[in-house]
Design an enzyme around this catalytic site. Structure first.
Site, PDB file in Angstrom:
ATOM      1  N   ASN A  64       0.813  -1.208   0.000  1.00  0.00           N
ATOM      2  CA  ASN A  64       0.000   0.000   0.000  1.00  0.00           C
ATOM      3  C   ASN A  64       0.851   1.265   0.000  1.00  0.00           C
ATOM      4  O   ASN A  64       2.005   1.232  -0.398  1.00  0.00           O
ATOM      5  CB  ASN A  64      -1.031  -0.019   1.128  1.00  0.00           C
ATOM      6  CG  ASN A  64      -2.403   0.369   0.573  1.00  0.00           C
ATOM      7  OD1 ASN A  64      -2.615   1.535   0.249  1.00  0.00           O
ATOM      8  ND2 ASN A  64      -3.294  -0.585   0.440  1.00  0.00           N
ATOM      9  N   HIS A  68       2.564   3.318   1.955  1.00  0.00           N
ATOM     10  CA  HIS A  68       3.933   3.402   2.471  1.00  0.00           C
ATOM     11  C   HIS A  68       4.889   2.591   1.607  1.00  0.00           C
ATOM     12  O   HIS A  68       6.042   2.990   1.401  1.00  0.00           O
ATOM     13  CB  HIS A  68       3.989   2.931   3.927  1.00  0.00           C
ATOM     14  CG  HIS A  68       5.264   3.282   4.617  1.00  0.00           C
ATOM     15  ND1 HIS A  68       6.278   2.380   4.817  1.00  0.00           N
ATOM     16  CD2 HIS A  68       5.700   4.452   5.168  1.00  0.00           C
ATOM     17  CE1 HIS A  68       7.273   2.964   5.458  1.00  0.00           C
ATOM     18  NE2 HIS A  68       6.953   4.228   5.671  1.00  0.00           N
ATOM     19  N   CYS A  69       4.421   1.465   1.073  1.00  0.00           N
ATOM     20  CA  CYS A  69       5.256   0.595   0.259  1.00  0.00           C
ATOM     21  C   CYS A  69       5.670   1.225  -1.066  1.00  0.00           C
ATOM     22  O   CYS A  69       6.685   0.844  -1.637  1.00  0.00           O
ATOM     23  CB  CYS A  69       4.521  -0.709  -0.052  1.00  0.00           C
ATOM     24  SG  CYS A  69       3.901  -1.609   1.370  1.00  0.00           S
ATOM     25  N   ILE A  70       4.882   2.178  -1.566  1.00  0.00           N
ATOM     26  CA  ILE A  70       5.143   2.738  -2.895  1.00  0.00           C
ATOM     27  C   ILE A  70       5.783   4.117  -2.825  1.00  0.00           C
ATOM     28  O   ILE A  70       5.921   4.780  -3.858  1.00  0.00           O
ATOM     29  CB  ILE A  70       3.871   2.777  -3.751  1.00  0.00           C
ATOM     30  CG1 ILE A  70       2.846   3.775  -3.197  1.00  0.00           C
ATOM     31  CG2 ILE A  70       3.257   1.378  -3.861  1.00  0.00           C
ATOM     32  CD1 ILE A  70       1.653   4.026  -4.133  1.00  0.00           C
TER      33      ILE A  70
END
Length: 364
Positions: free
Chosen positions: A353, A355-357
């Site tokens: 999501n 934070h991951c991107i």
């Protein structure tokens, strides 16, 4: 120009700032692979663009896009967002990009972790991953920041820091045999402290249930400020997430940070459980060697997977039953920032999501 250094950040007086400290910008990467993103990644691209626009209201955003996708990314993004050509395997720049460190005197450098697609040939999510392993180096060249090439595998989503000496992670991920099988717990701690400028390690157990990253901490818990941790929480005792979160809470409440403070734990509702729909799964091109996404598979949904921008918190809208509750909790933890929700399901379908991107560039 980016020089590669033989020392470590801690030895040179550098530290990783907390995400809630000031930024000079944010990096993202542009999704495209049809074996991970449905319908040729077009729905995911629109979701990424919405996240980029929300962040760009408060800090500069750079998008790394492949040559094949450069024109499309440029067309879908406002002119204020910079698009640069960087060859990638997939679009998770939190894990493939550099972790920036600063020295408090205007210096900013980057840590280039070794990347093996979340497990290499023992549980990794795709192969090959060599282009993603080069992303951090390329970003540091563009930023003109010197580079520390870490001697071990790590992903940026596997760690959170409070900016005051404390690092938070999970045993499920960092001690997994498919990352650094020859390193002990003590060696992992020492390596992280040397590259983050931290001194106190707080271990949680498992990450969010069915998280394909082997339990990244950024999907489970994060610092709202020093001494305050937001934690994904389920009240449903029949949900496997409940026991995982309860264990994490007990560990946090028994621990102290690098300054000796006990933790205040703030509970965030767990969305769902959410599953991949039949139509969603049908839109993904199945390819050998890439993680299959099947209808009915549980999604590792979490409201803790948000991005703290300079004057905003950008989080995913995932479940109408809990979105507003999550927003209110975030407003309470970040009263000086606007809390902005962006539809996140298309990103979640790809395995992560907001934070991951994203990857922040802290103020030097």
């Amino acid at each position: 120009m980016s020089a590669t250094l033989d020392s470590t950040p801690a030895a040179d007086g550098y530290r990783m700032p907390a995400e809630f400290e000031p930024h000079d910008g944010c990096w993202m990467a542009w999704p495209e692979r049809p074996d991970n993103w449905r319908l040729g990644a077009e729905p995911a691209q629109l979701a990424y663009a919405a996240v980029a626009e929300a962040i760009a209201e408060t800090e500069p955003v750079t998008i790394a896009a492949s040559d094949a996708q450069f024109e499309r990314a440029r067309a879908l993004l406002p002119p204020a967002i910079r698009v640069v050509e960087v060859t990638i395997d997939d679009a998770w720049i939190r894990d493939t990009g550099p972790t920036f460190v600063v020295d408090g005197g205007g210096g900013r450098r980057g840590v280039d972790w070794r990347f093996n697609a979340w497990g290499g040939h023992e549980g990794g999510l795709y192969s090959p991953w060599d282009r993603d392993d080069r992303v951090a180096h390329k970003v540091l060249e563009i930023e003109g920041a010197d580079r520390y090439r870490a001697p071990f595998v790590l992903e940026g989503g596997a760690i959170h820091v409070d900016g005051e000496g404390t690092v938070l992670s999970t045993e499920e991920c960092l001690l997994n045999h498919n990352r650094n099988p020859k390193l002990s717990r003590e060696q992992v701690e020492a390596g992280l402290h040397a590259h983050l400028g931290t001194e106190k390690f707080v271990w949680l157990g498992r990450g969010v249930y069915e998280d394909e990253t082997d339990g990244h901490v950024d999907n489970l818990a994060c610092f709202a400020r020093p001494g305050v941790v937001l934690l994904t929480w389920s009240e449903d005792e029949s949900d496997p997430q409940a026991a995982i979160s309860r264990d994490a809470r007990e560990r946090l409440e028994a621990a102290t940070d690098a300054r000796g403070r006990p933790f205040e734990v703030v509970l965030l509702p767990s969305p769902g459980p959410l599953q991949i729909g039949v139509e969603e799964a049908a839109g993904i091109d199945a390819v050998a060697g890439t993680k299959a996404r099947r209808a009915g598979d549980r999604l590792a949904a979490s409201y803790a997977n948000f991005y703290v921008a300079n004057s905003r918190v950008v989080f995913s809208l995932l479940d109408e039953r809990h979105d507003e509750e999550a927003a209110e909790i975030l407003r309470g933890c970040f009263p000086e920032r606007e809390v902005v929700g962006v539809p996140g399901r298309e990103i979640l379908l790809g395995g992560g999501n907001i934070h991951c991107i994203t990857q922040q560039v802290p103020h030097a």
